[in-house]
Design an enzyme around this catalytic site. Structure first.
Site, short mmCIF file in Angstrom:
data_model
loop_
_atom_site.label_atom_id
_atom_site.label_comp_id
_atom_site.label_asym_id
_atom_site.label_seq_id
_atom_site.Cartn_x
_atom_site.Cartn_y
_atom_site.Cartn_z
N SER A 139 63.68 45.74 62.20
CA SER A 139 62.29 45.46 62.54
C SER A 139 61.85 46.34 63.69
O SER A 139 62.64 46.64 64.61
CB SER A 139 62.12 43.99 62.94
OG SER A 139 60.83 43.75 63.46
N TYR A 152 64.83 37.29 68.81
CA TYR A 152 64.69 38.13 67.62
C TYR A 152 64.61 39.61 68.01
O TYR A 152 65.31 40.45 67.44
CB TYR A 152 63.44 37.73 66.84
CG TYR A 152 63.24 38.50 65.55
CD1 TYR A 152 64.00 38.19 64.43
CD2 TYR A 152 62.29 39.51 65.46
CE1 TYR A 152 63.83 38.88 63.24
CE2 TYR A 152 62.11 40.20 64.28
CZ TYR A 152 62.88 39.89 63.17
OH TYR A 152 62.70 40.57 62.00
#
Length: 261
Positions: A139, A152
């Site tokens: 990501s 995250y």
């Protein structure tokens, strides 16, 4: 004999789309995730399209489960040719100082330890055979953590570094490793995130787009992207051209340029 692809987090969302796309291209797909019911749903969809699927439930953070999954796949389908480390969790949306440390660390366990355990298990065979692909689903929030769940962003940054290390270690072996960012996809991971409610519709990406890029990356012709970070909106041929320009220009790193652009 069909090539074998092992996809983690294959019970739903992006993982399911990747499994369906690879199966449609002729791969025998091995599916793993914690939910047996969801895995069986994905396997049924593959079979309905005429593909071959093997569902093996397991927790990617548990070495015993990983060993069981990989041994089962090897016995039933043969050695893994493509590993897609897709399983991931978002984690608490609360600030770090308000988050339970165990909940925070559990995100890193899934998003980093999981890919490490799977890679450690399948890579020796790939290296011995001189061929194979590892795709780490990553990501952009690993390089720009603003607004992302704290754990995250940390886990995805660590996964980038893991890909860097593997790429250096695997250079010249015939095995390719690459990061792929699927962009914002409407999945169970994003459904409850209030911070994404105002994201424009055109920013969201269908999971099938990332699945198509996975197939392209593992089908040959893009080995020059070994160790690179690919985003779902990237044109692979243009990225290859940039790699060549970067190499001809002397010292530099397309990966760094890509992430800080």
């Amino acid at each position: 004999m069909s090539r074998v692809a092992l996809i983690t987090g294959a019970g739903r969302g992006i993982g399911r789309s990747i499994a369906l796309r690879l199966a449609a291209a002729g791969y025998a797909v091995a599916l793993t995730a914690r939910s047996k019911d969801q895995l069986e749903e994905t396997a049924a969809l593959v079979a309905a399209d005429g593909g071959r699927a093997l569902a093996v439930p397991g927790d990617v953070t548990d070495p015993r489960d990983v060993a069981h999954v990989c041994d089962t796949v090897d016995s039933a389908l043969g050695p893994v040719d493509v590993l897609v480390n897709n399983a991931g969790v978002t984690g608490p949306m609360r600030p770090f100082l308000e988050t339970d440390p165990d909940q925070w660390w559990a995100v890193v366990e899934t998003n980093v330890r999981g890919p490490a355990l799977l890679s450690r298990r399948v890579l020796p065979s790939m290296v011995r055979r001189g061929t194979g692909h590892v795709v780490n689903i990553n990501s952009l929030q690993g390089s720009d953590g603003s607004g992302s769940p704290p754990a995250y962003g940390v886990s995805k940054a660590a996964l980038m570094r893991f890909t860097d290390s593997l790429a250096a270690e695997l250079r010249g072996t015939g095995v390719m490793v690459v990061d792929l960012s699927p962009g914002l996809v409407r999945t169970s991971m994003t459904a409850d995130r209030a911070d994404l409610a105002r994201v424009p519709a055109e920013v969201w990406q269908p999971p099938e787009k990332a699945a198509g890029l996975v197939l392209a990356l593992v089908s040959g012709g893009y080995e020059e992207l070994h160790g690179r970070f690919v985003h779902v909106t990237d044109d692979l041929d243009q990225l290859v051209a940039r790699v060549r320009e970067d190499r001809d220009a002397g010292p530099g790193d397309l990966r760094v340029l890509r992430l800080r652009r």
